[in-house]
Design a protein around this motif. Sequence first.
Motif, mmCIF file in Angstrom:
data_model
loop_
_atom_site.group_PDB
_atom_site.id
_atom_site.type_symbol
_atom_site.label_atom_id
_atom_site.label_comp_id
_atom_site.label_asym_id
_atom_site.label_seq_id
_atom_site.Cartn_x
_atom_site.Cartn_y
_atom_site.Cartn_z
ATOM 1 N N LEU A 111 0.832 -1.212 0.000
ATOM 2 C CA LEU A 111 0.000 0.000 0.000
ATOM 3 C C LEU A 111 0.860 1.253 0.000
ATOM 4 O O LEU A 111 0.556 2.229 -0.703
ATOM 5 N N TRP A 112 1.942 1.246 0.787
ATOM 6 C CA TRP A 112 2.836 2.416 0.823
ATOM 7 C C TRP A 112 3.492 2.641 -0.532
ATOM 8 O O TRP A 112 3.691 3.783 -0.951
ATOM 9 N N LEU A 113 3.820 1.563 -1.229
ATOM 10 C CA LEU A 113 4.392 1.703 -2.572
ATOM 11 C C LEU A 113 3.370 2.303 -3.533
ATOM 12 O O LEU A 113 3.694 3.216 -4.302
ATOM 13 N N TRP A 114 2.152 1.814 -3.505
ATOM 14 C CA TRP A 114 1.109 2.371 -4.368
ATOM 15 C C TRP A 114 0.924 3.864 -4.106
ATOM 16 O O TRP A 114 0.799 4.650 -5.049
ATOM 17 N N ILE A 115 0.901 4.242 -2.839
ATOM 18 C CA ILE A 115 0.707 5.656 -2.491
ATOM 19 C C ILE A 115 1.868 6.494 -3.011
ATOM 20 O O ILE A 115 1.671 7.559 -3.606
ATOM 21 N N SER A 116 3.089 6.010 -2.819
ATOM 22 C CA SER A 116 4.272 6.770 -3.253
ATOM 23 C C SER A 116 4.327 6.899 -4.766
ATOM 24 O O SER A 116 4.845 7.892 -5.287
ATOM 25 N N GLU A 117 3.807 5.914 -5.463
ATOM 26 C CA GLU A 117 3.796 5.963 -6.933
ATOM 27 C C GLU A 117 2.710 6.885 -7.467
ATOM 28 O O GLU A 117 2.689 7.194 -8.652
ATOM 29 N N GLY A 118 1.778 7.294 -6.624
ATOM 30 C CA GLY A 118 0.708 8.179 -7.078
ATOM 31 C C GLY A 118 -0.495 7.456 -7.621
ATOM 32 O O GLY A 118 -1.344 8.062 -8.292
ATOM 33 N N PHE A 119 -0.625 6.140 -7.347
ATOM 34 C CA PHE A 119 -1.762 5.373 -7.858
ATOM 35 C C PHE A 119 -3.045 5.656 -7.079
ATOM 36 O O PHE A 119 -4.138 5.421 -7.585
ATOM 37 N N VAL A 120 -2.906 6.109 -5.836
ATOM 38 C CA VAL A 120 -4.053 6.211 -4.930
ATOM 39 C C VAL A 120 -4.544 7.650 -4.896
ATOM 40 O O VAL A 120 -3.778 8.569 -4.602
ATOM 41 N N GLN A 121 -5.814 7.821 -5.194
ATOM 42 C CA GLN A 121 -6.384 9.160 -5.248
ATOM 43 C C GLN A 121 -7.091 9.482 -3.942
ATOM 44 O O GLN A 121 -7.765 8.634 -3.351
ATOM 45 N N GLN A 122 -6.915 10.724 -3.497
ATOM 46 C CA GLN A 122 -7.512 11.146 -2.237
ATOM 47 C C GLN A 122 -9.028 11.070 -2.307
ATOM 48 O O GLN A 122 -9.652 11.498 -3.277
ATOM 49 N N THR A 123 -9.632 10.495 -1.274
ATOM 50 C CA THR A 123 -11.084 10.417 -1.142
ATOM 51 C C THR A 123 -11.493 11.142 0.122
ATOM 52 O O THR A 123 -10.882 10.949 1.178
ATOM 53 N N GLU A 124 -12.511 11.951 0.022
ATOM 54 C CA GLU A 124 -12.930 12.764 1.160
ATOM 55 C C GLU A 124 -13.304 11.876 2.344
ATOM 56 O O GLU A 124 -14.037 10.895 2.211
ATOM 57 N N GLY A 125 -12.767 12.231 3.501
ATOM 58 C CA GLY A 125 -13.106 11.498 4.718
ATOM 59 C C GLY A 125 -12.280 10.253 4.952
ATOM 60 O O GLY A 125 -12.519 9.534 5.933
ATOM 61 N N LYS A 126 -11.309 9.972 4.084
ATOM 62 C CA LYS A 126 -10.487 8.773 4.239
ATOM 63 C C LYS A 126 -9.013 9.114 4.114
ATOM 64 O O LYS A 126 -8.634 10.001 3.343
ATOM 65 N N ARG A 127 -8.213 8.388 4.894
ATOM 66 C CA ARG A 127 -6.772 8.476 4.712
ATOM 67 C C ARG A 127 -6.371 7.720 3.454
ATOM 68 O O ARG A 127 -7.059 6.782 3.025
ATOM 69 N N LEU A 128 -5.237 8.109 2.874
ATOM 70 C CA LEU A 128 -4.782 7.455 1.650
ATOM 71 C C LEU A 128 -4.587 5.955 1.852
ATOM 72 O O LEU A 128 -4.861 5.154 0.958
ATOM 73 N N GLU A 129 -4.111 5.560 3.017
ATOM 74 C CA GLU A 129 -3.892 4.136 3.263
ATOM 75 C C GLU A 129 -5.215 3.362 3.252
ATOM 76 O O GLU A 129 -5.276 2.221 2.790
#
Length: 1106
Positions: free
Chosen positions: A632-650
């Motif tokens: 999950l940390w790799l996906w976040i660092s690569e920019g695959f995960v888009q911010q969703t209101e009310g949720k942490r990126l993880e």
Amino acid sequence: MDTIRQKLMLLRNLIGFVTMRGVESTQLTDLLTLVAIVAARLISVCRFDRGDEQVFNQMESEISLLIHEKINAHDPQVRETYIQVLMASKNQSRLSALVHEENEYPVVAQFIDSLQDYLVDLLGSYASFQVSVKDQMLKLHWGVSCLRILLKQREKLGDEIKDLIGVMVCDTGIMIFSIFVNEIKEGLPKETELGLFHFHNVLKCMMAEVAHNYPLTSPYSSSNYPRSNELGCMDFFLENLKELPRCDEAENSIVFPLDRMVQEDLIFLRSFLENIKDQRYHDGKLQAFWSHVMEATYKAELLIDSTLIGDKCEDSLDAVARDINLLKIESLEIHNGQPQRVNKISTHIPPQRIAAIHNKDLVGHEDEARIIILRLMRGSMQLAVVPIVGMAGVGKTTLANKVYTAASVRSHFHVCGWCCVSQAYSMHGLLVQLLCSISSKSSDKYLEMDEKNLADTLMQVLMRTRYLLVLDDLWNVEAWNLLERLFPNDANGSRILFTSRFQDLSLQIKHASVPFHLRYLTDEESWTLLQKKLFGKEGCPPKLREVGFQIAKACSGLPLTVVLVAGILANTEQNRWEEVAKSLLSPIVLDSEYIMKTLEMSYSHLLDYLKPCLLYFAAFQGDEIINVRRLLWLWISEGFVQQTEGKRLEEVAYDYLMALINSSLVIVTRQRTMGGAKACQIHDLVHEFCVEKAKEQGFLHIIDSWIDPFSLTRPCNHHRVCVHNTRELKTWEPMLIFPNLRCLIVFGRDHFEEEDLGVLLPKLLRVLDLGDLNFRKSFPMEVVLLVHLRYLVLNKVTLIPSAIANLSRLETHIVKYPFTEIVLPDTIWKIRTLSYLRTTHRTRGFIFTDGNLEVSPNLDHLDTLNLAIDPSSQSLQKILTKLPSIRRLKCMRPYKSREATRNCNEILVFDCMSQLESLHLIDFQGYGFKFPLNLKKLALSRNSQPWNEISTIGMLPNLEVLKLLEDSFVGEEWEMKEGEFLNLRVLELSCLDIGNWTASSDHFPHLEKLAVHQCKKLEEIPFCLGECLTLEIIEVKGCRKSVTYSVKQIQQEQMDMENEVLKIIIGDRYEEESNSSEAESILSEEESNFTEVESIPSEAEEISSG
């Protein structure tokens, strides 16, 4: 003495270098005189008795003073002498003055190393420098590394370049000795800045000489940007553009006058592309326009990011901005000036938190399982090998796992172990897998052992025991030949079970019996499996039965295909099942190509933002068990995960993973204590598909052997590179081969050779995982130049330099297997993006220094931390207040401060941490604790608290998981009080000296899992637990026979109450044979996995990098 030695080495290496360059001895008189004086003093001190510490310290102090006065390179007079000698050396006319003779190479290399060491010392004063000065010094350090690399490649260079290296080394020394801390607080002198500019320009030309044979293409060709989730990549770039003003202000970087215009135009184009994303597949003009926009976006991102690191590209940002503006005008023309604006489609995935462990459904092979169990438990007492063979996807591993975890098998064999061999394997890795699965211990202990010790340990474990070992996915006899010698034949009925695609493999293996050929499922069995996957116990609705049976029949009896198709149907409207059936009923060949076709269909059904997440599995090795948080940390660092209101990126990233799991593309191999995926993997055929698709889309390049890193299907400027074999890796080559690389992940246990310790890295990296490459405790300074870095994994470093603050975008930093605690510099507080600071060692963490805490900014985003702290320093509270967002904290006492303080009567306060959910405290003997009320998970190790202190924990209202490990509490009696642990769901007791445990039926009203390990004085588990209707699992290992008896009584009471859910797992017993026929091992399906049998995975288990 180390400092003294370093300064003497600098002088010695300088003298050696200028002598080799032909400087006359008269120019060295002063330096030689100084060396003679210092040498005489050193000789004299050696005559003193070193046992007399006072005398020795006095002499050391005098020598330090002498060196500081006479040859300290920070002294203006000394520096002037060094510069004059180097100027004389530079002006020598000797033609073959450098590296033309082999014996001259070490002299130059040693001087370059000394210059680099001196520069690192100078960088230690970085906090007092201007940011611009610091950047210049870091680039100078990078330039010195380049010179070292050019020197290594001397055989490939012409004589002119070789001579130029000598001049460049002289220039480097002159510039370095021209820099003095007290003189550069206001900025570098103009002469030095001009020298640096000239130095870097010449260096680029020289590096080009080395790189001229590399098959690089223009980074701007249309085939060079990744094709997966293009709109997601565009969104990531736009988010980064928003951050530029903040970053520029923080770093005093270049302000881009055109970035605002580029951003506005790209936002407009992003909206337009959303409108045409489906139409473009049927319109060549729209598809061409789409490609042009993506190409321009990629080019703009590359130019802006390159400018941030001080590089200039061939294309100017002005030209790219004009191109993007023209594309905006073209988009208006396509729709006659009236583009249909739409809001960006939400990418929110409904939370799906229930992660099913793989292999839960075994359909159609029940008879086969019984037959194999009989073959394992009966027959000759000699060692025998039982093969299961069949094509990929037919269910060999599922069947083997079902047999391996059967209660009758677990009680029959003394020792059971499992390893997955696969096509690419290492002997070290196989041994670690086997030992971990046998002992159910952490892999930390075994990973640090060499191959010989691992082999000896395995043989000792297996000797004189009846064992069962499973070798899953065996490809060739070579792997068997490596392992066979370690399997003793004690004529006691031991067995080896292996699975393979290759039927003739058993003919090459000694002791192998007739292979068991696993058949395909019948149509009815396929239909039963499909229904189980889709509807569970509810059954298929009548209107779908006919088309559903057709789909199941079209899967041709391959369980993997059935599972994959179930994943497709789960995300397909029921009125479109006919379309799936038609696509499956086309003529095909019955082999792995059919599964690949099904996988292609599964991939095409994925939402766009899930596709790069799936392809990322190609970076890992086949059959590798992957830590979910790391993924999950790799996906976040690569920019695959888009911010969703009310949720942490993880949380959003975890939803992405669950979507892939529910599509049957990813398998959960281990669950967390409270549910959810802790580790996962993909089937080897899914891995093959991901590798091919990643290559096809330019998403990832895999290097299996560094001997031939250019074995590319076509010229490509790669974004991501994964190196699976580091034996031939030269750590400077990625810079030349992949200059625009964004991600570099290195696997393998091989270490650098002595001469290869220098590192040269592509400057645009966002993700850097250097695996197990050993830097001998020192932090590679080249890393701090990677200003775009978000994810960093290093091995065994123990000291972080101040210059790490240059990594202003860093989110995740993991240190693997550190030798000691890791000291963080004061500048760490400047990295405001930092979210995860972890180590992979259970008792070593990061030390924050307590200087300037009052004026340091908070680390507002830090979520997960391994903290080492001396509680007597009174700095714990100060540090915790600077970390307001911590959710997961492991806190340990540094080794040097672990003296007994049993009577200190101090309280360590953690209740200021309003976000804290998970806490693990290690080695705080003698201290009390005050916990936050929001705490959900608590683990304690080696704290030696009396049992009467546990009531403080019992009253925590939200506590769901409690792990009392290794002397966390001392004393033989635990008497529980009323009203405690009302919401506890998981309890683990391990390595405690408790003898009597008293509880009532009112305690643990919600307990689901209980584990008791190595509590050798415990008489019994309280019988009142038999009245707990929520109890699902009790696991007992290494305890008295009376404990086992009490557990069986609890199980019987549960059965009398018609609760048949409770599973009992009995491991090795204290005071009796571990393989007693009375032992029962009912391993629940949700707790089983390929490499480990561990019913309650430790929440404190560290991140595996590999």
